[in-house]
Design an enzyme around this catalytic site. Structure first.
Site, short mmCIF file in Angstrom:
data_model
loop_
_atom_site.label_atom_id
_atom_site.label_comp_id
_atom_site.label_asym_id
_atom_site.label_seq_id
_atom_site.Cartn_x
_atom_site.Cartn_y
_atom_site.Cartn_z
N ARG A 104 0.88 -1.18 0.00
CA ARG A 104 0.00 0.00 0.00
C ARG A 104 0.91 1.22 0.00
O ARG A 104 1.71 1.41 0.93
CB ARG A 104 -0.91 0.01 1.24
N HIS A 131 -7.07 0.73 -6.80
CA HIS A 131 -7.41 0.19 -5.48
C HIS A 131 -8.23 -1.08 -5.71
O HIS A 131 -9.42 -1.15 -5.38
CB HIS A 131 -8.21 1.23 -4.70
N GLN A 134 -10.29 -2.90 -2.88
CA GLN A 134 -11.49 -2.15 -2.51
C GLN A 134 -12.61 -2.42 -3.50
O GLN A 134 -13.76 -2.64 -3.12
CB GLN A 134 -11.18 -0.65 -2.47
N ASP A 226 -16.54 9.13 -1.88
CA ASP A 226 -15.24 9.01 -1.20
C ASP A 226 -14.89 10.37 -0.62
O ASP A 226 -15.55 11.38 -0.92
CB ASP A 226 -14.18 8.55 -2.22
N CYS A 267 -15.89 4.01 0.80
CA CYS A 267 -14.73 3.15 1.08
C CYS A 267 -14.07 3.45 2.42
O CYS A 267 -13.27 2.65 2.89
CB CYS A 267 -13.71 3.25 -0.06
N ARG A 295 -13.66 -6.16 2.91
CA ARG A 295 -12.24 -6.02 2.56
C ARG A 295 -11.48 -7.27 3.01
O ARG A 295 -10.59 -7.77 2.29
CB ARG A 295 -11.63 -4.78 3.25
#
Length: 311
Positions: A104, A131, A134, A226, A267, A295
């Site tokens: 990440r 991502h 996600q 988001d 998210c 997740r």
């Protein structure tokens, strides 16, 4: 899929993505039934994070550890990550020590270098461009809610240039999900992203709409947003808030979908009162906690698949 890396969902066919979602649903069901296996016993996972994380770190560590694996968290303060030692050399060392790597960080190129030089599967837990874990969790949440994906309409409202919007463009196109991005002109997704996803959508018949018109939310089964200011963009906070204020997800906006069964996704982390009204975030249409939990299940499924541990 043994030995594969998950750097971007562009690299996976629709059938492979559906397979990962099916496996994710299976491990989700196992957890709810209290079933514990030991699939990762004897295996090691390097968790290399340049950015802070709650959900992604927790998902990797618990998904791997509860199945008997040994996850090791490595931050830039713990190892040489392109400092005093080349990234390529670090990758080769990690590949000799670990069975897989979770990354990440800031640049997609870092994830790609780790995959190229380590020789072990690398899973992208977030970069500047993508991502993918996600997006898998998002699709699993939607599938659990509606019992299907194909033909549904997902409407993303907010900053269209971020990695979440990019990954949604890709996965929706591949799975036959109609996707609408509602964003201010200044924050539209780059044209090359849109062209690429529309090319993918040809095979599935999915539509891809990019607009600034808030009324395009009509017919949405899923409304997604988001944060307005992503990590590393704090200097742009005031401008972002000015641009995105008309795109806040409110209860009134949810009503404009015209569908009582529409759900809200985010998210996380969320800034309630900014990109989303608290009434929506905490309301009956919100599925953000299911989404956050997923997740873990999708990451566990990906690790099982890429390590060849699907029983």
């Amino acid at each position: 899929m043994k030995g594969r890396s998950l750097l971007t969902l562009r690299d996976f066919s629709a059938e492979e993505i559906r397979g990962l979602l099916e496996l994710s649903q299976r491990v989700s069901h196992e957890r709810k039934q209290g079933i514990r296996s030991s699939r990762f016993t004897g295996h090691t996972l390097a968790i290399v994070f340049e950015k802070l994380s709650t959900r992604t770190r927790s998902a990797f560590e618990t998904a791997f550890g509860e199945e008997g694996g040994y996850p090791v968290f490595l931050s830039p303060q713990d190892i040489h990550l392109g400092v005093k030692e080349s990234l390529e050399d670090t990758a080769r060392v990690l590949g000799r020590m670990f069975d897989a790597i979770a990354f990440r960080g800031f640049k997609q190129s870092t994830a790609e270098t780790l995959a190229s030089f380590s020789g072990v599967p690398v899973i992208n837990g977030l970069t500047d461009l993508y991502h993918p874990t996600q997006a898998l969790a998002d699709m699993l949440t939607i599938q659990q809610e509606f019992g299907k994906l194909e033909g549904l309409k997902v409407c993303y409202v907010g900053d269209g240039r971020n990695n979440v919007a990019h990954s949604l463009l890709i996965i929706c196109a591949k799975l036959g999900v109609h996707f609408t991005c509602i964003a201010p002109q200044e924050l539209m997704p780059p044209e090359e992203w849109v062209e690429g996803s529309r090319a993918l959508a040809v095979a599935t018949g999915a539509t891809q709409e990019i607009t600034s018109e808030i009324d395009a939310i009509q017919g949405a089964d899923v409304v997604y947003t988001d944060v307005w200011v992503s990590m590393g963009e704090e200097a742009e906070k005031e401008l972002r808030e000015q641009l995105l204020a008309p795109f806040q997800v409110t209860q009134n906006l949810m009503t404009k979908t015209g569908k009582q069964q529409s759900i809200f996704l985010h998210c996380l982390p969320a800034v309630k009162g900014k990109e989303v009204e608290e009434q929506v975030f905490e309301g009956p249409q919100s599925r953000v906690w299911d989404q956050a939990e997923n997740r873990k299940h999708t990451i566990k499924a990906a690790l099982m698949a890429f390590l060849g541990l699907v029983d």
